[in-house]
Enzyme design. Structure first.
Site, PDB file in Angstrom:
ATOM      1  N   ASP A  12       0.828  -1.208   0.000  1.00  0.00           N
ATOM      2  CA  ASP A  12       0.000   0.000   0.000  1.00  0.00           C
ATOM      3  C   ASP A  12       0.861   1.257   0.000  1.00  0.00           C
ATOM      4  O   ASP A  12       1.919   1.301   0.627  1.00  0.00           O
ATOM      5  CB  ASP A  12      -0.903  -0.013   1.239  1.00  0.00           C
ATOM      6  CG  ASP A  12      -1.980   1.050   1.179  1.00  0.00           C
ATOM      7  OD1 ASP A  12      -2.307   1.513   0.071  1.00  0.00           O
ATOM      8  OD2 ASP A  12      -2.510   1.434   2.239  1.00  0.00           O
ATOM      9  N   ARG A  25       0.463   9.575  -9.631  1.00  0.00           N
ATOM     10  CA  ARG A  25       0.218   8.273  -9.019  1.00  0.00           C
ATOM     11  C   ARG A  25       0.920   7.161  -9.813  1.00  0.00           C
ATOM     12  O   ARG A  25       1.450   6.214  -9.231  1.00  0.00           O
ATOM     13  CB  ARG A  25      -1.292   7.993  -8.964  1.00  0.00           C
ATOM     14  CG  ARG A  25      -2.038   8.808  -7.924  1.00  0.00           C
ATOM     15  CD  ARG A  25      -3.528   8.464  -7.910  1.00  0.00           C
ATOM     16  NE  ARG A  25      -3.737   7.053  -7.636  1.00  0.00           N
ATOM     17  CZ  ARG A  25      -3.776   6.511  -6.411  1.00  0.00           C
ATOM     18  NH1 ARG A  25      -3.589   7.289  -5.344  1.00  0.00           N
ATOM     19  NH2 ARG A  25      -4.006   5.225  -6.242  1.00  0.00           N
ATOM     20  N   HIS A  29       3.466   3.840  -8.769  1.00  0.00           N
ATOM     21  CA  HIS A  29       3.358   2.411  -9.108  1.00  0.00           C
ATOM     22  C   HIS A  29       4.663   1.904  -9.729  1.00  0.00           C
ATOM     23  O   HIS A  29       5.107   0.793  -9.457  1.00  0.00           O
ATOM     24  CB  HIS A  29       2.198   2.187 -10.076  1.00  0.00           C
ATOM     25  CG  HIS A  29       0.857   2.512  -9.492  1.00  0.00           C
ATOM     26  ND1 HIS A  29       0.398   1.947  -8.316  1.00  0.00           N
ATOM     27  CD2 HIS A  29      -0.134   3.355  -9.913  1.00  0.00           C
ATOM     28  CE1 HIS A  29      -0.801   2.413  -8.051  1.00  0.00           C
ATOM     29  NE2 HIS A  29      -1.144   3.266  -8.994  1.00  0.00           N
ATOM     30  N   THR A  58     -10.144  -7.009  -6.341  1.00  0.00           N
ATOM     31  CA  THR A  58     -11.426  -6.917  -7.040  1.00  0.00           C
ATOM     32  C   THR A  58     -12.024  -5.522  -6.883  1.00  0.00           C
ATOM     33  O   THR A  58     -12.812  -5.078  -7.723  1.00  0.00           O
ATOM     34  CB  THR A  58     -12.412  -7.966  -6.507  1.00  0.00           C
ATOM     35  OG1 THR A  58     -12.458  -7.898  -5.069  1.00  0.00           O
ATOM     36  CG2 THR A  58     -12.006  -9.368  -6.925  1.00  0.00           C
ATOM     37  N   ARG A  63     -10.972   2.228  -9.599  1.00  0.00           N
ATOM     38  CA  ARG A  63     -10.010   3.299  -9.844  1.00  0.00           C
ATOM     39  C   ARG A  63     -10.183   3.879 -11.254  1.00  0.00           C
ATOM     40  O   ARG A  63     -10.808   3.259 -12.106  1.00  0.00           O
ATOM     41  CB  ARG A  63      -8.580   2.770  -9.658  1.00  0.00           C
ATOM     42  CG  ARG A  63      -8.279   2.390  -8.217  1.00  0.00           C
ATOM     43  CD  ARG A  63      -6.825   2.025  -8.031  1.00  0.00           C
ATOM     44  NE  ARG A  63      -6.542   1.760  -6.622  1.00  0.00           N
ATOM     45  CZ  ARG A  63      -5.321   1.566  -6.137  1.00  0.00           C
ATOM     46  NH1 ARG A  63      -4.277   1.594  -6.957  1.00  0.00           N
ATOM     47  NH2 ARG A  63      -5.144   1.334  -4.845  1.00  0.00           N
ATOM     48  N   LEU A 122      11.809 -20.212  -4.917  1.00  0.00           N
ATOM     49  CA  LEU A 122      10.838 -19.265  -4.349  1.00  0.00           C
ATOM     50  C   LEU A 122       9.591 -19.273  -5.214  1.00  0.00           C
ATOM     51  O   LEU A 122       9.690 -19.259  -6.448  1.00  0.00           O
ATOM     52  CB  LEU A 122      11.431 -17.847  -4.309  1.00  0.00           C
ATOM     53  CG  LEU A 122      10.481 -16.694  -3.952  1.00  0.00           C
ATOM     54  CD1 LEU A 122      10.022 -16.815  -2.507  1.00  0.00           C
ATOM     55  CD2 LEU A 122      11.145 -15.341  -4.200  1.00  0.00           C
ATOM     56  N   ARG A 172       1.626  -5.033   5.946  1.00  0.00           N
ATOM     57  CA  ARG A 172       0.934  -3.984   5.181  1.00  0.00           C
ATOM     58  C   ARG A 172       1.684  -2.671   5.360  1.00  0.00           C
ATOM     59  O   ARG A 172       1.870  -2.188   6.485  1.00  0.00           O
ATOM     60  CB  ARG A 172      -0.507  -3.797   5.633  1.00  0.00           C
ATOM     61  CG  ARG A 172      -1.172  -2.660   4.822  1.00  0.00           C
ATOM     62  CD  ARG A 172      -2.644  -2.527   5.003  1.00  0.00           C
ATOM     63  NE  ARG A 172      -3.149  -1.532   4.060  1.00  0.00           N
ATOM     64  CZ  ARG A 172      -4.333  -1.546   3.481  1.00  0.00           C
ATOM     65  NH1 ARG A 172      -5.166  -2.525   3.731  1.00  0.00           N
ATOM     66  NH2 ARG A 172      -4.703  -0.609   2.632  1.00  0.00           N
TER      67      ARG A 172
END
Length: 224
Positions: A12, A25, A29, A58, A63, A122, A172
């Site tokens: 987040d 924004r 990302h 979901t 957005r 992994l 988080r």
């Protein structure tokens, strides 16, 4: 000292980081993807066998369309550029959630899963178009259709995470303390760490600090 097999992460704060540092924004990302690569490398060093990354929920369909388009393009480019590297590193890529994207992205996701299916160092589980409530409804319906007894063992067979151990740790970032419909069944006994840093600012030292804290926790699972 507690063994650590599986770390789940709600990544987040990308958008907020982007607005704060780049006035975009999307740039957040993009920066968040660099952090993903750092945590993958550190997970290998720590001999962690599973990490699950909450990549697109979901609810994220709410957005702006342009942001969603950018996110999926970012994922497409990552898969094209990094899948050979992941394969050489003996990393398995697994998708949990419904693959209902563009034909191009669906193909890349299937290709990545197939190419890395035998890798064992992994396993990276990308939670894409994932929602825990939807997952549970899906599992309940499967149980009913197959006329199986309703119990934990049978339900677990139909979760998207079947054959994957439950997370030992849930992290988080972003200074938000909620679970956001992520692995609600699977994290029943996970140790939860809420991190103030936004995801692009999270680094290997932060990750190691949480791991070391986890290893010292006394885990009772209901006993004394």
């Amino acid at each position: 000292m507690n063994p650590l097999n599986h770390v789940a992460i709600i990544m987040d704060g990308n958008g907020r980081w982007g607005i704060k540092n780049k006035n975009s924004r999307n740039e957040g990302h993009k920066a968040g993807l660099i952090t993903v690569e750092k945590i993958i490398k550190e997970s290998i060093k720590q001999n962690i066998k599973h990490i699950t990354l909450y990549t697109f929920s979901t609810e994220n369909w709410k957005r702006p369309k342009q942001e969603i388009k950018y996110l999926f393009k970012l994922l497409e480019n990552f898969l094209k550029k990094k899948i050979d590297y992941l394969h050489k590193q003996d990393i398995k890529l697994n998708i949990i959630g419904k693959k209902s994207f563009s034909n191009k992205l669906n193909f890349l996701l299937r290709f990545a899963e197939k190419k890395t299916i035998k890798n064992k160092k992994l396993q990276i589980n990308l939670a894409l178009n994932y929602g825990s409530k939807n997952e549970l409804i899906y599992a309940f319906k499967k149980l009913k259709n197959k006329n199986l007894t309703m119990n934990e063992k049978n339900l677990s067979k139909f979760l998207y995470t079947k054959n994957i151990p439950d997370p030992d740790i849930l992290i988080r970032t972003g200074n938000t303390m909620r679970l956001s419909n992520f692995l609600l069944w699977q994290i029943a006994y996970s140790e939860i760490f809420f991190e103030k840093k936004l995801w692009p600012d999270f680094n290997e030292k932060d990750f190691i600090k949480i791991i070391n804290k986890f290893k010292k926790i006394k885990r009772n699972y209901g006993s004394i």
